[in-house]
Scaffold this motif. Structure first.
Motif, PDB file in Angstrom:
ATOM      1  N   GLY A 106      -1.888   3.895  -6.015  1.00 45.43           N
ATOM      2  CA  GLY A 106      -2.260   3.463  -4.667  1.00 45.43           C
ATOM      3  C   GLY A 106      -2.665   2.016  -4.557  1.00 45.43           C
ATOM      4  O   GLY A 106      -2.914   1.525  -3.456  1.00 45.43           O
ATOM      5  N   ASN A 146      -0.497  -0.141  -2.224  1.00 43.23           N
ATOM      6  CA  ASN A 146      -0.789   0.144  -0.810  1.00 43.23           C
ATOM      7  C   ASN A 146      -2.132  -0.442  -0.396  1.00 43.23           C
ATOM      8  O   ASN A 146      -2.285  -0.931   0.722  1.00 43.23           O
ATOM      9  N   LEU A 187      -1.505   2.599   6.100  1.00 44.38           N
ATOM     10  CA  LEU A 187      -0.859   2.232   4.838  1.00 44.38           C
ATOM     11  C   LEU A 187      -1.514   2.928   3.656  1.00 44.38           C
ATOM     12  O   LEU A 187      -0.865   3.164   2.627  1.00 44.38           O
ATOM     13  N   ASN A 200      -2.554   5.911   3.773  1.00 46.03           N
ATOM     14  CA  ASN A 200      -2.314   7.354   3.968  1.00 46.03           C
ATOM     15  C   ASN A 200      -3.608   8.111   4.251  1.00 46.03           C
ATOM     16  O   ASN A 200      -3.794   9.256   3.827  1.00 46.03           O
TER      17      ASN A 200
END
Length: 292
Positions: A27, A30, A88, A90
């Protein structure tokens, strides 16, 4: 303790930490992208605010309203960037929770500050209205004067007696107002009366001539003269003419000048402006010497 295995527990902890580390590594792009997007929106908000500041300086004279409007625009842009960043990452569940909480808080604040928010939004509306600006002479809500300030809660009017009147913005938006300063020229009314023995046509022509000489009419403008009624002691009329008017004082000055010049012209022609009189008519002949 029977059944308790330290190695299995440690292994489970390490597995959980490993999963978290893997998730963090996966992640990380992101997260970096979300931070970059959020920073970009902050920069955009800064430049958009500067652009709107230049635009508002031409249309909004009141500094407090101009700064408030710019802050609101910046906050909206930054809030949009914040939501993009959450998307972005999530974090859809977090985003939904935030929107729900914001809705509830906004509703509570709106109900608690209903009157204040009404005046605030009315102030924003007034700041964009070309029909009312600082320095204009207006009549509204039973008051007349020059507007000295427009802020997010009220407008301040300086009356001709040098006293200030503070009127909530919502009152200005909801109630009609008359603005003398929006038009450079206006009609001025003169009411008068002449004696019953006067030559009415001569009075009319003389009055129009006097007003045209001292108040030149432009374009399609003209002096209007109309007899209105048979009064108790005079035949009354109204005369209307155009002149430069941007505040109530201009009307008083024009009326003063018109009255003086009309009176001079009437005196020169022997036209009578009667004052109220009462005639007593004794229809019965009385004699003091008649004993009956």
């Amino acid at each position: 303790m029977e059944g308790f295995n330290i190695e299995d527990s440690i292994r489970g902890i390490w597995d959980k930490l490993g999963n978290w580390l893997d998730a963090a590594i996966l992640g990380l792009p992101n997260f970096i992208l979300a931070v970059i997007v959020f920073i970009i929106f902050i920069i955009i908000a800064k430049y958009v605010g500067s652009a709107f500041n230049k635009i508002f300086r031409k249309s909004i004279k009141q500094e407090s309203i101009r700064q408030m409007a710019i802050k609101v625009i910046k906050a909206i842009i930054i809030l949009i960037g914040f939501f993009f960043a959450l998307g972005l990452l999530n974090l859809n569940t977090v985003l939904t929770s935030i929107l729900g909480a914001a809705g509830v808080v906004g509703l509570a604040i709106g109900l608690a500050l209903q009157g204040t928010l009404n005046n605030t939004f009315s102030g924003v509306i007034l700041s964009f209205l070309p029909e009312i600006q600082i320095g204009d002479w207006v009549e509204t809500n039973g008051f007349a004067g020059s507007i000295t300030e427009i802020n997010l809660r009220n407008i301040v009017i300086k009356q001709s007696d040098n006293n200030y009147v503070i009127i909530p913005n919502s009152k200005i938006v909801d109630e009609p107002f008359k603005n003398f300063s929006r038009t450079p020229r206006s009609r001025v009314f003169i009411h008068c009366g002449v004696g019953y023995k006067s030559d009415l046509e001569m009075v009319r022509d003389l009055t129009i001539k006097v007003l045209e000489e001292h108040f030149p009419q432009r374009g399609n403008e003209e002096v209007e003269f109309m007899y209105q009624e048979f009064g108790d002691s005079s035949i009354n009329y109204v005369a209307r003419f155009w002149t430069d008017v941007t505040k109530n004082r201009d009307i008083l000055i024009a009326q003063n000048k018109a009255i003086i010049e009309i009176k001079k012209a009437y005196d020169a022609k022997g036209i009578n402006i009667p004052f109220p009189i009462r005639t007593i008519d004794f229809t019965n002949s009385l004699s003091l010497s008649n004993k009956d």
